[in-house]
Enzyme design. Structure first.
Site: not given
Ligand code: R5P
Length: 297
Positions: A93-94, A127, A166, A190, A216, A221, A224
């Site tokens: 995700r980075q 991702h 999303d 989102k 997804d 967490t 979402t």
């Protein structure tokens, strides 16, 4: 071919070895009192094609360092090639600079892996579609969508529809929709605050049917999914099933998912889920056969 397993997902490595009808080869991983690791390849690997299975799940830093050491140990021991099977590619995700001054952590990880001597990488459901561009070595990008499609076909779903939680997941949903005879789909709007990480879901684009299959790439967490499910219920969905490839499950995710309005949560074994993070609504599908097939082709 010889298969080695890092410490992060031995059950998956064992399943892959079983599917290939070979045994796992031996490694010695010693942890010093200060936390540093010493990795030693025990089996002979001269001129062998070697495979290392290591998921970069929590804690990604520790698991990546171990992977780099295993790859280095194999190359120094004479391995002809090393394929790194990283079912969950941590730090994905980075993958770009979101705010000025940020590091592109994923690129650093990939460069280090290549410098350590990896010749090929196999991974799952990335991702973003831009991630493969970071790799100079061949990357095999596999997907769990076919497992999800099989499962969805078995669930009785009159007035069923797919949901992307999303806007970023729309490509994934379109592929799955095609696998399911063009099942209709909707997308949730989102927004995430980049500083606090807090999310907000505002709207659903597309018609809301009665049975929702939310798809997804990962659940971290669980916020979402919980927020999306709440909105889907409010808009008229009766049953909500969730499909996510990577069960990152950080913090209270298991509790949030169990207490949410979703009926069932399907994930895969790209990440090993410790017993304390399992919950009654959870079902785990295995990607071992898909990886074994890719390794033997
Ligand atoms: C985000 O773009 C991803 O596709 C997932 O939706 C996200 O990472 C899930 O995070 P969480 O479970 O923390 O809401």
């Amino acid at each position: 071919m010889k298969i080695f397993s890092g410490s992060s997902n031995k059950p998956l490595a064992q399943k892959i070895a079983k599917a290939l009808k070979i045994r796992l080869s031996k490694l010695e991983i010693h942890i010093f009192p200060d936390g540093e690791k010493r990795v030693r390849v025990i089996d002979k690997v001269v001129d062998e094609d070697c495979v290392v299975v290591q998921s970069a799940s929590t804690f990604a830093d520790i698991n990546y360092m171990e992977l780099f050491f295993i790859v280095d140990g194999l190359k120094r021991s004479g391995a002809k090639s090393v394929t790194a099977v990283i079912p969950y590619l941590g730090y994905q995700r980075q993958d770009h600079v979101f705010r000025e001054g940020e590091a592109v952590s994923l690129e650093v990880v990939i460069k280090t892996l290549e410098a350590a001597g990896a010749d090929k990488v196999i991974t799952f459901d990335l991702h973003s579609i831009k991630i493969p561009e970071f790799f100079k070595i061949p990357l095999i990008h596999l997907s769990a969508l076919e497992l999800f499609a099989e499962k969805i076909k078995k669930i009785d779903g009159t007035d069923a529809f797919l949901v992307s939680p999303d806007m970023g997941g729309i490509r994934r949903i379109k592929v799955l929709s095609e696998m399911l005879n063009n099942m209709p789909y909707a997308t949730i709007e989102k927004n995430r605050d980049l500083k606090s990480g807090k999310i907000e879901v505002s709207e659903i684009h597309g018609r809301v049917g009665k049975v929702a299959f939310v798809v997804d790439d990962m659940i971290s967490t669980g916020n979402t999914i919980a927020a999306g499910a709440k909105l889907l219920k409010k808009k008229g969905a009766d049953d909500i099933f969730v499909f996510a490839t990577h069960p990152v499950f950080s913090g209270n995710a298991s509790k949030i998912l169990q207490e949410s309005s979703v009926k069932k949560v399907f994930v895969t074994d790209t990440i090993e889920i410790p017993e304390e993070k399992q919950f009654p609504k959870l079902e785990v599908l295995s990607v071992a056969e898909i990886i074994a097939k890719s390794l033997s082709s």
